[in-house]
Design a protein around this motif. Structure first.
Motif, PDB file in Angstrom:
ATOM      1  N   GLY A   5       0.835  -1.198   0.000  1.00  0.00           N
ATOM      2  CA  GLY A   5       0.000   0.000   0.000  1.00  0.00           C
ATOM      3  C   GLY A   5       0.869   1.246   0.000  1.00  0.00           C
ATOM      4  N   GLY A  63      -2.538  -2.806  -0.680  1.00  0.00           N
ATOM      5  CA  GLY A  63      -2.885  -2.184   0.607  1.00  0.00           C
ATOM      6  C   GLY A  63      -4.357  -1.835   0.656  1.00  0.00           C
ATOM      7  N   HIS A  64      -4.719  -0.936   1.561  1.00  0.00           N
ATOM      8  CA  HIS A  64      -6.122  -0.563   1.698  1.00  0.00           C
ATOM      9  C   HIS A  64      -6.515   0.538   0.727  1.00  0.00           C
ATOM     10  N   ALA A 107      -3.482  12.798   2.877  1.00  0.00           N
ATOM     11  CA  ALA A 107      -3.206  11.800   3.921  1.00  0.00           C
ATOM     12  C   ALA A 107      -3.644  12.339   5.290  1.00  0.00           C
TER      13      ALA A 107
HETATM   14  P1  NAP Z   1      -0.256   3.798   7.330  1.00  0.00           P
HETATM   15  O1  NAP Z   1      -1.099   2.782   7.977  1.00  0.00           O
HETATM   16  O2  NAP Z   1       0.878   3.380   6.483  1.00  0.00           O
HETATM   17  O3  NAP Z   1      -1.202   4.788   6.472  1.00  0.00           O
HETATM   18  C1  NAP Z   1      -2.437   5.235   6.974  1.00  0.00           C
HETATM   19  C2  NAP Z   1      -3.379   5.437   5.796  1.00  0.00           C
HETATM   20  O4  NAP Z   1      -2.953   6.583   5.029  1.00  0.00           O
HETATM   21  C3  NAP Z   1      -3.384   4.245   4.824  1.00  0.00           C
HETATM   22  O5  NAP Z   1      -4.706   3.975   4.402  1.00  0.00           O
HETATM   23  C4  NAP Z   1      -2.520   4.745   3.667  1.00  0.00           C
HETATM   24  O6  NAP Z   1      -2.844   4.070   2.439  1.00  0.00           O
HETATM   25  C5  NAP Z   1      -2.938   6.196   3.643  1.00  0.00           C
HETATM   26  N1  NAP Z   1      -2.027   7.146   2.950  1.00  0.00           N
HETATM   27  C6  NAP Z   1      -0.680   7.263   3.045  1.00  0.00           C
HETATM   28  N2  NAP Z   1      -0.246   8.261   2.262  1.00  0.00           N
HETATM   29  C7  NAP Z   1      -1.341   8.785   1.657  1.00  0.00           C
HETATM   30  C8  NAP Z   1      -1.548   9.849   0.736  1.00  0.00           C
HETATM   31  N3  NAP Z   1      -0.542  10.598   0.279  1.00  0.00           N
HETATM   32  N4  NAP Z   1      -2.818  10.145   0.364  1.00  0.00           N
HETATM   33  C9  NAP Z   1      -3.856   9.436   0.836  1.00  0.00           C
HETATM   34  N5  NAP Z   1      -3.737   8.415   1.709  1.00  0.00           N
HETATM   35  C10 NAP Z   1      -2.482   8.099   2.113  1.00  0.00           C
HETATM   36  O7  NAP Z   1       0.229   4.805   8.482  1.00  0.00           O
HETATM   37  P2  NAP Z   1       1.650   5.242   9.048  1.00  0.00           P
HETATM   38  O8  NAP Z   1       2.706   4.238   8.714  1.00  0.00           O
HETATM   39  O9  NAP Z   1       1.416   5.639  10.452  1.00  0.00           O
HETATM   40  O10 NAP Z   1       1.998   6.600   8.254  1.00  0.00           O
HETATM   41  C11 NAP Z   1       2.077   6.687   6.864  1.00  0.00           C
HETATM   42  C12 NAP Z   1       1.191   7.839   6.421  1.00  0.00           C
HETATM   43  O11 NAP Z   1      -0.118   7.594   6.893  1.00  0.00           O
HETATM   44  C13 NAP Z   1       1.623   9.186   7.031  1.00  0.00           C
HETATM   45  O12 NAP Z   1       2.471   9.872   6.161  1.00  0.00           O
HETATM   46  C14 NAP Z   1       0.303   9.890   7.279  1.00  0.00           C
HETATM   47  O13 NAP Z   1       0.011  10.878   6.316  1.00  0.00           O
HETATM   48  C15 NAP Z   1      -0.758   8.827   7.173  1.00  0.00           C
HETATM   49  N6  NAP Z   1      -1.482   8.785   8.472  1.00  0.00           N
HETATM   50  C16 NAP Z   1      -2.786   9.152   8.472  1.00  0.00           C
HETATM   51  C17 NAP Z   1      -3.496   9.230   9.669  1.00  0.00           C
HETATM   52  C18 NAP Z   1      -4.924   9.659   9.625  1.00  0.00           C
HETATM   53  O14 NAP Z   1      -5.466   9.800   8.514  1.00  0.00           O
HETATM   54  N7  NAP Z   1      -5.553   9.907  10.787  1.00  0.00           N
HETATM   55  C19 NAP Z   1      -2.877   8.917  10.877  1.00  0.00           C
HETATM   56  C20 NAP Z   1      -1.525   8.532  10.845  1.00  0.00           C
HETATM   57  C21 NAP Z   1      -0.838   8.478   9.626  1.00  0.00           C
HETATM   58  P3  NAP Z   1      -2.597   2.452   2.234  1.00  0.00           P
HETATM   59  O15 NAP Z   1      -3.796   1.785   2.833  1.00  0.00           O
HETATM   60  O16 NAP Z   1      -2.535   2.274   0.753  1.00  0.00           O
HETATM   61  O17 NAP Z   1      -1.306   2.113   2.933  1.00  0.00           O
END
Ligand code: NAP
Length: 268
Positions: free
Chosen positions: A51, A75-76, A166
Motif C-alpha cells: 500500500g 494495501g487498503h 493523507a
Molecule cells: P499507514 O497505515 O501506512 O497509512 C495510513 C493510511 O494513510 C493508509 O490507508 C494509507 O494508504 C494512507 N495514505 C498514506 N499516504 C497517503 C496519501 N498521500 N494520500 C492518501 N492516503 C495516504 O500509516 P503510518 O505508517 O502511520 O503513516 C504513513 C502515512 O499515513 C503518514 O504519512 C500519514 O500521512 C498517514 N497517516 C494518516 C493518519 C490519519 O489519517 N488519521 C494517521 C496517521 C498516519 P494504504 O492503505 O494504501 O497504505
C-alpha cells in the motif's frame, strides 16, 4: 531489447504482496529485464508491491532515490499505487512501449537543531512536530521572518501537496493539487480557551517561505518529529526549520491518470 535493463522489486510482508512480487519477477525476467534480489542503484525502475505505507517505507529505506517508482496496490487505499495486481501484463506491455507519464512529486525537509547538532529528515507526505507520550505542546511558530503565534495543542503538521490527502486531510486540511508548489501548516487539536489561543484552520504558504518552530521547553516532556509516519527523538530540540527539499519523487502514471479522478475514487 538493450542489455542490462534492471528493475528492483520490493514487497511488504503480506503473503499476497510476496506472491505478486514472485509472479512479476518471473514475467519481467521473461521479457528480458534483470530483477536483482537486493537494491541495485543502477536500476531504471523500482516496483513497490503493497500500500501507500509500504511505498513510503521503501522510499525512506533507500533514501529517496532518483529512480522512478511504480506501485502495485495490495494495501487498503493505494493513493500512490498505480496498478492493481491483475494489471501486471498490461504494465509490462505499456512500460516497454513507454506509454506512461512521470508524475513529479515535491518533498519537504525538516532541519532539526538540538544543542550543537543538526539533523535532517525528508518526507513525501508530511513532517509533524508534536509532544512525546501524548503530552500537549507549546510551539512558537514563525513563517518566513514573521513570528505568527505560540501554538498550543497536540502539534503542527506541515504537508506537501502529495501529502495533503493523507493525515492532513483527516485533520480538516485542504486537498492540494500536486502540480502546485504549496506547503500547508495544519494544527493538530489546537487549544482555544482563555488560557491558550491558536489558529484552528490550515495555513497555506508559497514555496519560497519556510516554517520555523521553536518548542517551549517543558519539564520532563520531549518533542517527537514524525516524517511520513516514522518517529525521531532528539532530546531537547531548539528549532525545527521546514521547507521544500530539492529531492523529487518520480511516479509512473499511465495515460488515463488524473489526480482529481483518483481523489474522487478514493474519497467520495
Ligand atoms: P499507514 O497505515 O501506512 O497509512 C495510513 C493510511 O494513510 C493508509 O490507508 C494509507 O494508504 C494512507 N495514505 C498514506 N499516504 C497517503 C496519501 N498521500 N494520500 C492518501 N492516503 C495516504 O500509516 P503510518 O505508517 O502511520 O503513516 C504513513 C502515512 O499515513 C503518514 O504519512 C500519514 O500521512 C498517514 N497517516 C494518516 C493518519 C490519519 O489519517 N488519521 C494517521 C496517521 C498516519 P494504504 O492503505 O494504501 O497504505
Amino acid at each position: 531489447m538493450e542489455k542490462n535493463r534492471i528493475i528492483n522489486i520490493f514487497a511488504n510482508n503480506y503473503e499476497l504482496s510476496k506472491e505478486i512480487k514472485r509472479i512479476l519477477k518471473q514475467k519481467l525476467e521473461k521479457s528480458g529485464f534483470l530483477v536483482p534480489c537486493e537494491f541495485n542503484p543502477d536500476a531504471e525502475l523500482i516496483v513497490c508491491v503493497g500500500g501507500d505505507g509500504s511505498f513510503l517505507k521503501t522510499l525512506h529505506k533507500y533514501k529517496f532515490p532518483d529512480i522512478p517508482f511504480i506501485g502495485v496496490n495490495t494495501g487498503h487505499l493505494g493513493f500512490f499505487q498505480e496498478l492493481h495486481p491483475d494489471q501486471l501484463d498490461e504494465f509490462i506491455f505499456k512500460y516497454k512501449q513507454k506509454a506512461y507519464e512521470v508524475q513529479s512529486l515535491k518533498t519537504v525537509k525538516a532541519e532539526i537543531e538540538a544543542g550543537e547538532n543538526t539533523y535532517t529528515h525528508l518526507a513525501l507526505n508530511e513532517v509533524i512536530v508534536k509532544g512525546d507520550c501524548s503530552q500537549s505542546v507549546h510551539l512558537n511558530l514563525s513563517i518566513g521572518d514573521s513570528f505568527i503565534e505560540k501554538f498550543s495543542g497536540d502539534g503542527l503538521l506541515i504537508a506537501t501537496p502529495a501529502g495533503s490527502t493523507a493525515y492532513n486531510y483527516a485533520l480538516g486540511g485542504s486537498i492540494i493539487d500536486p502540480r502546485l508548489k504549496i506547503l500547508q501548516v495544519t494544527p493538530i487539536s489546537p487549544m482555544n480557551t482563555t488560557a491558550y489561543r491558536s489558529f484552528t484552520s490550515s495555513v497555506i504558504l508559497p514555496a519560497d517561505l519556510f516554517v520555523k518552530i521553536y518548542p517551549e521547553p517543558k519539564e520532563g516532556h520531549g518533542i517527537v518529529i514524525v516524517a511520513d509516519g516514522m518517529e525521531h527523538r532528539y532530546g531537547s530540540i531548539d528549532q525545527v526549520k521546514v521547507n521544500f527539499a530539492e529531492n523529487i519523487v518520480k511516479l509512473l502514471r499511465f495515460e488515463n491518470y488524473d489526480f482529481w479522478t483518483k481523489v474522487k475514487s478514493k474519497f467520495l
